[in-house]
Design a protein around this motif. Structure first.
Motif, mmCIF file in Angstrom:
data_model
loop_
_atom_site.group_PDB
_atom_site.id
_atom_site.type_symbol
_atom_site.label_atom_id
_atom_site.label_comp_id
_atom_site.label_asym_id
_atom_site.label_seq_id
_atom_site.Cartn_x
_atom_site.Cartn_y
_atom_site.Cartn_z
ATOM 1 N N ASN A 1 8.393 -3.069 -6.226
ATOM 2 C CA ASN A 1 7.968 -1.993 -5.329
ATOM 3 C C ASN A 1 6.460 -1.835 -5.174
ATOM 4 O OD1 ASN A 1 10.190 -0.667 -4.291
ATOM 5 N ND2 ASN A 1 10.383 0.780 -5.970
ATOM 6 N N CYS A 2 5.667 -2.504 -6.024
ATOM 7 C CA CYS A 2 4.237 -2.155 -6.064
ATOM 8 C C CYS A 2 3.296 -3.275 -5.652
ATOM 9 C CB CYS A 2 3.855 -1.648 -7.455
ATOM 10 S SG CYS A 2 4.570 -0.050 -7.834
ATOM 11 N N GLU A 3 3.819 -4.478 -5.380
ATOM 12 C CA GLU A 3 2.910 -5.532 -4.908
ATOM 13 C C GLU A 3 3.611 -6.342 -3.821
ATOM 14 O OE1 GLU A 3 3.138 -8.533 -8.724
ATOM 15 O OE2 GLU A 3 1.515 -7.076 -8.756
ATOM 16 N N SER B 1 1.161 -5.354 -0.597
ATOM 17 C CA SER B 1 0.126 -4.975 -1.562
ATOM 18 C C SER B 1 -1.220 -4.628 -0.942
ATOM 19 C CB SER B 1 -0.048 -6.073 -2.598
ATOM 20 O OG SER B 1 -0.447 -7.256 -1.948
ATOM 21 N N ASP B 2 -1.628 -5.304 0.122
ATOM 22 C CA ASP B 2 -2.967 -4.961 0.657
ATOM 23 C C ASP B 2 -2.881 -4.260 2.009
ATOM 24 O OD1 ASP B 2 -2.402 -6.999 2.442
ATOM 25 O OD2 ASP B 2 -4.411 -7.888 2.335
ATOM 26 N N ARG B 3 -1.763 -3.575 2.228
ATOM 27 C CA ARG B 3 -1.563 -2.945 3.545
ATOM 28 C C ARG B 3 -2.607 -1.867 3.818
ATOM 29 N NH1 ARG B 3 1.297 1.820 2.484
ATOM 30 N NH2 ARG B 3 1.237 1.966 0.221
ATOM 31 N N LEU B 4 -3.200 -1.273 2.738
ATOM 32 C CA LEU B 4 -4.191 -0.214 2.949
ATOM 33 C C LEU B 4 -5.624 -0.739 2.893
ATOM 34 C CD1 LEU B 4 -2.545 2.617 0.780
ATOM 35 C CD2 LEU B 4 -2.435 2.304 3.262
ATOM 36 N N ALA B 5 -5.805 -2.056 2.681
ATOM 37 C CA ALA B 5 -7.161 -2.602 2.559
ATOM 38 C C ALA B 5 -7.905 -2.426 3.881
ATOM 39 C CB ALA B 5 -7.090 -4.076 2.199
ATOM 40 N N PRO B 6 -9.216 -2.084 3.813
ATOM 41 C CA PRO B 6 -9.966 -1.937 5.063
ATOM 42 C C PRO B 6 -10.022 -3.259 5.831
ATOM 43 C CG PRO B 6 -11.318 -1.424 3.102
ATOM 44 C CD PRO B 6 -9.993 -1.874 2.615
ATOM 45 N N ILE C 1 5.920 4.856 0.257
ATOM 46 C CA ILE C 1 5.361 3.635 -0.341
ATOM 47 C C ILE C 1 4.143 3.997 -1.195
ATOM 48 C CG2 ILE C 1 4.401 1.350 0.146
ATOM 49 C CD1 ILE C 1 5.936 1.323 2.766
ATOM 50 N N ASP C 2 3.326 4.930 -0.701
ATOM 51 C CA ASP C 2 2.153 5.366 -1.478
ATOM 52 C C ASP C 2 2.585 5.960 -2.814
ATOM 53 O OD1 ASP C 2 0.789 4.691 0.844
ATOM 54 O OD2 ASP C 2 0.736 6.744 1.585
ATOM 55 N N ILE C 3 3.641 6.770 -2.797
ATOM 56 C CA ILE C 3 4.098 7.416 -4.041
ATOM 57 C C ILE C 3 4.501 6.343 -5.061
ATOM 58 C CG2 ILE C 3 5.887 8.889 -5.088
ATOM 59 C CD1 ILE C 3 6.012 10.380 -2.355
ATOM 60 N N ARG C 4 5.202 5.294 -4.601
ATOM 61 C CA ARG C 4 5.613 4.233 -5.538
ATOM 62 C C ARG C 4 4.396 3.623 -6.209
ATOM 63 N NH1 ARG C 4 9.215 1.640 -0.912
ATOM 64 N NH2 ARG C 4 10.942 3.099 -1.002
ATOM 65 N N THR D 1 10.822 10.126 4.456
ATOM 66 C CA THR D 1 9.567 10.583 5.060
ATOM 67 C C THR D 1 9.116 9.641 6.163
ATOM 68 O OG1 THR D 1 8.256 9.407 3.414
ATOM 69 C CG2 THR D 1 8.748 11.718 2.943
ATOM 70 N N GLY D 2 8.305 10.186 7.083
ATOM 71 C CA GLY D 2 7.738 9.401 8.179
ATOM 72 C C GLY D 2 8.524 9.595 9.464
#
Ligand code: ATP
Length: 363
Positions: free
Chosen positions: A136-138, A142-147, A93-96, A76-77
């Motif tokens: 796969n989860c940290e 790990s904080d790639r989606l943090a505002p 990555i979100d799914i993982r 994907t992407g």
């Protein structure tokens, strides 16, 4: 009759092409199995879904994946489809993270010495046969989606390692090493980064639960060197998310490229199977993508489903791939051949019940 419900995410770029091939192979394998069937349900996720409906990973898609016995994903992407902050959409990555698929298993096996840029490796020589276990989860993702506050003249990414995250990935890697050749190598940067020193301390603690597994500890920069110089010495590697991302591409380069590298993203509840490669947009739509990584991922899925017949199906795929890799005239461009995705798929299917009468290469 045992029925297995498979959620199939074709995705973007070459994803739909390699998934279509692997489903043809799955159908051929199913025909050889006793009282087993696979029901496949298509799930729309990715850049295409984002462009159509504004969300690359709708909640309904997650629900479809959760309801399945296993998930098969293409890729994907797309480089030109990005969030406003400039990074690509990455639903894989979100799914993982959403499904807690913390255990990224990436087998690296050289089937034919002619496909490696290294000399002196391959069947009958020094084998390359290892598995990279990627957290796969940290880690650094790990904080790639943090505002992020706007207008700063710097940006940071946090490399987060929790005790729980480190312990579960180390246990999974020890368990895999025990089922393989009993040798596990931790890859870290414990000499510089406190997060990595912490990861190493958890690894050392978990090691005491597996006294039968031989262990090594190697810094990631040295591992990049050793993977090129002496890849035959490694069995299972365990490492942080981003290190695993990078090293698994390097390792794929040792065995013929991304088209040869399958993967499984496993959690305690769900299992997702996909090639290690991305959407390869430059070759998408040309019918030349190598589907073997995805087909081997289907083999991993059959093994993970754990039914005696699906395990038998996994062996059929492994044997058919091993056979076809010995036949230079049946391979795709990335392996030095001339065949299309459809042609290599047909050849592989022909090899499933019976050995191929091909001209084997000297190597
Ligand atoms: P991602 O960041 O999404 O993992 P990537 O940037 O690593 O993707 P890939 O899409 O994996 O890039 O492609 C890397 C290279 O490997 C490209 O040259 C691509 O054409 C090639 N490649 C990837 N998959 C295949 C395949 N199945 N068959 C042939 N070549 C492939």
């Amino acid at each position: 009759m045992s029925r297995f419900h498979i959620a199939v995410v074709p995705g973007d770029g070459i994803g739909p092409e390699v998934v279509a091939s692997s489903l043809e192979v799955l159908t051929a394998v199913q025909a050889q199995l006793v009282d087993v069937s696979f029901d496949c349900e298509e799930v729309s996720v990715g850049a295409g879904e984002y462009l159509r409906h504004g969300d690359p990973l709708p909640k309904s898609a997650i629900a479809q994946m959760k309801a399945a016995d296993a998930i098969l994903l293409g890729a994907t992407g797309l480089p030109e489809v990005r969030w406003p902050n400039g990074v690509e959409i990455t639903p894989q990555i979100d799914i993982r993270e959403i499904l807690a698929l913390y255990n990224g298993v990436r087998p690296i096996k050289l089937y034919n010495a002619a496909h490696s840029p290294l000399k002196g490796f391959g069947p009958g020589q020094r084998p390359i046969d290892m598995a990279i276990v990627r957290e796969n989860c940290e880690g650094l993702f790990s904080d790639r989606l943090a505002p992020r506050p706007a207008g700063r003249d710097f940006e940071t990414d946090t490399l987060r390692i929790t005790y729980r995250g480190a312990a579960r990935i180390c246990r999974a890697a020890f368990d895999l090493a025990r089922r393989r050749r009993g040798h596990l190598t931790l890859v870290d940067k414990a000499n510089v980064l406190p997060s990595m020193a912490f990861f190493r301390s958890v690894f050392n603690e978990i090691a005491s639960e597996f006294p039968d597994v031989r262990t090594d500890r190697v810094y990631v920069d040295a591992m990049a060197l050793f993977l090129v110089q002496r890849p035959h010495e490694f069995d299972v590697l365990v490492t942080e998310n981003m290190f695993g991302d990078i090293l698994s591409d390097l390792a794929a380069g040792l065995i013929g490229g991304m088209g040869m590298a399958p993967s499984a993203d496993l959690g305690d509840e769900y299992g997702l199977f996909q090639p290690s490669h991305g959407t390869a947009p430059t070759i998408a739509g040309k019918g030349i993508a190598n589907p073997i990584a995805t087909i081997l991922s289907v083999g991993m899925m059959l093994d993970w489903l754990g039914h005696p017949e699906t395990i038998r199906g996994a062996r059929m795929i492994e044997e058919a791939v091993a056979q076809i890799m010995r036949c230079p005239d049946l391979l795709t461009l990335d392996l030095g051949g001339t065949k299309t995705t459809r042609e290599i798929t047909a050849a592989l299917i022909a090899a499933i019940p019976a050995p191929l009468p091909c001209q084997e290469s000297a190597t």
